[in-house]
Write a protein that holds these residues in place. Sequence first.
Motif, mmCIF file in Angstrom:
data_model
loop_
_atom_site.group_PDB
_atom_site.id
_atom_site.type_symbol
_atom_site.label_atom_id
_atom_site.label_comp_id
_atom_site.label_asym_id
_atom_site.label_seq_id
_atom_site.Cartn_x
_atom_site.Cartn_y
_atom_site.Cartn_z
ATOM 1 N N GLY A 129 6.427 0.321 -0.888
ATOM 2 C CA GLY A 129 5.599 1.396 -0.371
ATOM 3 C C GLY A 129 4.778 0.887 0.790
ATOM 4 N N LYS A 130 4.414 1.741 1.699
ATOM 5 C CA LYS A 130 3.660 1.337 2.889
ATOM 6 C C LYS A 130 2.174 1.317 2.592
ATOM 7 C CE LYS A 130 3.241 0.456 7.387
ATOM 8 N NZ LYS A 130 1.842 0.039 7.410
ATOM 9 N N PHE A 131 1.539 0.173 2.841
ATOM 10 C CA PHE A 131 0.088 0.085 2.788
ATOM 11 C C PHE A 131 -0.423 0.452 4.164
ATOM 12 C CE2 PHE A 131 -3.929 -2.001 3.543
ATOM 13 C CZ PHE A 131 -4.609 -1.859 2.361
ATOM 14 N N ASP A 132 -1.110 1.572 4.271
ATOM 15 C CA ASP A 132 -1.539 2.027 5.594
ATOM 16 C C ASP A 132 -2.867 2.748 5.482
ATOM 17 O OD1 ASP A 132 -1.785 2.858 8.171
ATOM 18 O OD2 ASP A 132 0.033 4.072 8.219
ATOM 19 N N LEU A 133 -3.899 2.156 6.044
ATOM 20 C CA LEU A 133 -5.205 2.794 6.102
ATOM 21 C C LEU A 133 -5.500 3.304 7.510
ATOM 22 C CD1 LEU A 133 -7.284 0.344 3.892
ATOM 23 C CD2 LEU A 133 -6.481 2.618 3.284
ATOM 24 N N GLY A 134 -4.451 3.409 8.312
ATOM 25 C CA GLY A 134 -4.637 3.789 9.710
ATOM 26 C C GLY A 134 -4.649 2.553 10.570
ATOM 27 N N ASP A 135 -3.511 1.837 10.601
ATOM 28 C CA ASP A 135 -3.428 0.579 11.340
ATOM 29 C C ASP A 135 -3.951 0.739 12.768
ATOM 30 O OD1 ASP A 135 -2.307 -0.653 9.170
ATOM 31 O OD2 ASP A 135 -0.251 -0.618 9.934
ATOM 32 N N PRO A 136 -4.656 -0.271 13.276
ATOM 33 C CA PRO A 136 -5.071 -0.238 14.682
ATOM 34 C C PRO A 136 -3.867 -0.444 15.592
ATOM 35 C CG PRO A 136 -5.583 -2.361 13.719
ATOM 36 C CD PRO A 136 -5.086 -1.503 12.596
ATOM 37 N N SER A 137 -4.064 -0.259 16.863
ATOM 38 C CA SER A 137 -3.000 -0.548 17.824
ATOM 39 C C SER A 137 -2.700 -2.045 17.811
ATOM 40 C CB SER A 137 -3.421 -0.118 19.230
ATOM 41 O OG SER A 137 -3.685 1.264 19.272
ATOM 42 N N PRO A 138 -1.441 -2.428 17.950
ATOM 43 C CA PRO A 138 -1.123 -3.860 17.976
ATOM 44 C C PRO A 138 -1.780 -4.550 19.159
ATOM 45 C CG PRO A 138 0.785 -2.538 18.605
ATOM 46 C CD PRO A 138 -0.245 -1.596 18.106
ATOM 47 N N GLY A 139 -2.168 -5.792 18.936
ATOM 48 C CA GLY A 139 -2.813 -6.567 19.987
ATOM 49 C C GLY A 139 -4.223 -6.951 19.602
ATOM 50 N N ALA A 140 -5.022 -7.292 20.585
ATOM 51 C CA ALA A 140 -6.378 -7.781 20.343
ATOM 52 C C ALA A 140 -7.258 -6.707 19.720
ATOM 53 C CB ALA A 140 -6.995 -8.285 21.643
ATOM 54 N N MET A 141 -8.107 -7.135 18.764
ATOM 55 C CA MET A 141 -9.114 -6.273 18.148
ATOM 56 C C MET A 141 -10.478 -6.748 18.634
ATOM 57 S SD MET A 141 -7.678 -6.050 14.219
ATOM 58 C CE MET A 141 -9.067 -5.004 13.719
ATOM 59 N N SER A 142 -11.225 -5.869 19.259
ATOM 60 C CA SER A 142 -12.517 -6.259 19.815
ATOM 61 C C SER A 142 -13.486 -6.668 18.708
ATOM 62 C CB SER A 142 -13.101 -5.128 20.653
ATOM 63 O OG SER A 142 -13.299 -3.974 19.852
ATOM 64 N N GLN A 157 -9.656 -1.555 7.661
ATOM 65 C CA GLN A 157 -8.536 -0.951 8.367
ATOM 66 C C GLN A 157 -7.311 -1.845 8.319
ATOM 67 O OE1 GLN A 157 -9.242 -0.271 12.536
ATOM 68 N NE2 GLN A 157 -7.716 1.362 12.676
ATOM 69 N N VAL A 158 -7.530 -3.150 8.258
ATOM 70 C CA VAL A 158 -6.444 -4.123 8.173
ATOM 71 C C VAL A 158 -6.584 -4.882 6.859
ATOM 72 C CG1 VAL A 158 -6.123 -4.367 10.650
ATOM 73 C CG2 VAL A 158 -7.804 -5.803 9.496
ATOM 74 N N HIS A 159 -5.476 -5.363 6.338
ATOM 75 C CA HIS A 159 -5.490 -5.975 5.007
ATOM 76 C C HIS A 159 -5.989 -7.419 5.091
ATOM 77 C CE1 HIS A 159 -4.534 -6.780 0.915
ATOM 78 N NE2 HIS A 159 -3.813 -5.687 0.753
ATOM 79 N N PRO A 160 -7.107 -7.745 4.406
ATOM 80 C CA PRO A 160 -7.659 -9.102 4.526
ATOM 81 C C PRO A 160 -6.785 -10.189 3.900
ATOM 82 C CG PRO A 160 -8.865 -7.837 2.883
ATOM 83 C CD PRO A 160 -7.953 -6.866 3.572
ATOM 84 N N ALA A 161 -5.831 -9.801 3.043
ATOM 85 C CA ALA A 161 -4.930 -10.803 2.462
ATOM 86 C C ALA A 161 -3.946 -11.358 3.483
ATOM 87 C CB ALA A 161 -4.169 -10.212 1.274
ATOM 88 N N THR A 162 -3.890 -10.753 4.680
ATOM 89 C CA THR A 162 -2.976 -11.238 5.721
ATOM 90 C C THR A 162 -3.645 -12.184 6.697
ATOM 91 O OG1 THR A 162 -3.429 -9.411 7.265
ATOM 92 C CG2 THR A 162 -1.732 -9.033 5.598
ATOM 93 N N LEU A 163 -4.885 -12.557 6.464
ATOM 94 C CA LEU A 163 -5.632 -13.345 7.448
ATOM 95 C C LEU A 163 -4.984 -14.701 7.736
ATOM 96 C CD1 LEU A 163 -9.358 -12.775 6.437
ATOM 97 C CD2 LEU A 163 -8.379 -12.380 8.708
ATOM 98 N N CYS A 164 -4.917 -15.026 9.016
ATOM 99 C CA CYS A 164 -4.627 -16.380 9.485
ATOM 100 C C CYS A 164 -5.766 -16.740 10.437
ATOM 101 C CB CYS A 164 -3.281 -16.439 10.191
ATOM 102 S SG CYS A 164 -2.782 -18.118 10.672
#
Length: 254
Positions: A129-142, A157-164
Amino acid sequence: MRTISVVTAVHSGAVGFLPEALASLDAQVLPNGWAWEWCVQEDGPETNAARHLRDDPRIRIGTSRKGGPGVARTMAFARSRGEYIRNLDADDQFPSGALCRDIEALETHPDIGWTTSSVIDLMEDGSHGKFDLGDPSPGAMSRGSAFEYWKTRYRPQVHPATLCVRRQLLALLGGWMAVPASEDTGLLLSLDAISQGFFTDEVGLIYRKHPGQITRDPAHGQGPEWEARMALIIERVQALRQWTSASLDEATGD
C-alpha cells in the motif's frame, strides 16, 4: 572505501524479521568506492540477533540495556564509522537502489544535511500500500518546511524512518530523541530546523505493518505521554530554529 552506516534497533518481538532486512541490504548496489556496514543494536540483553544473522565483518551487533528504539539507534550510531548514517528498522526492508540514491543526493548537494524518500507499506497479507501524506516535490526541502507541515497535523509530510543523515549533524543533535516514541519524528524536525533536506520520490523504504509495532500502542497518538512528547518536540525545534537564525545573523553581520 567510503562507508555508509546502516543502523538498526531490534527487540525480541522483531528479531525474526532481521533476515529479510539483511537480504534487502545485500541487494543494494552502491556507487564505486562505497561500502556499507550494518550496526545492529539489541534493545535488551535477551534479543539474540546473532542467531538470525550470518557471520560477516560488515555486520556489527551490540547490546544495551532496554531503552526503546531511539536509545538503541543512538547506541548503534555510537559504534558506527560511516560518514552517512541511514536508518533501517528491524522489521523493514530496502528496495533496490535506496542507499545509492541517498549517497548520490548527499554527494551531489553539499548544502543539504539529510535525505528522505517515498515509502510503500508492506501489509500483513503480503500486499503493498502507498504511504502518502502529501509528498513534497522531489529535490531540496527548505529549512523549516517539514516543521511548518507537521505543526498543523502532528504527522510529518515525509517518513522519518527513511532518514539518511550526515554524521556531523547527527552527532550535533546527539542522535535520536530519548522519548518512548516519536523519536524519529523529533530527529527529522530537529534536522529540518538547522539544515536543508532532500526528498527523493522513488521508494526508499518498504515499511512493514504488523501487530507488534510501537505505533499500534494506544498511547502513541493520544494521552498525557503523547502530549508531553509533542510539547518537547515543539520546544526543541523552536530553540534550534532560534539558535540557528541568531547564528546566521551573526555570520552575515545582520
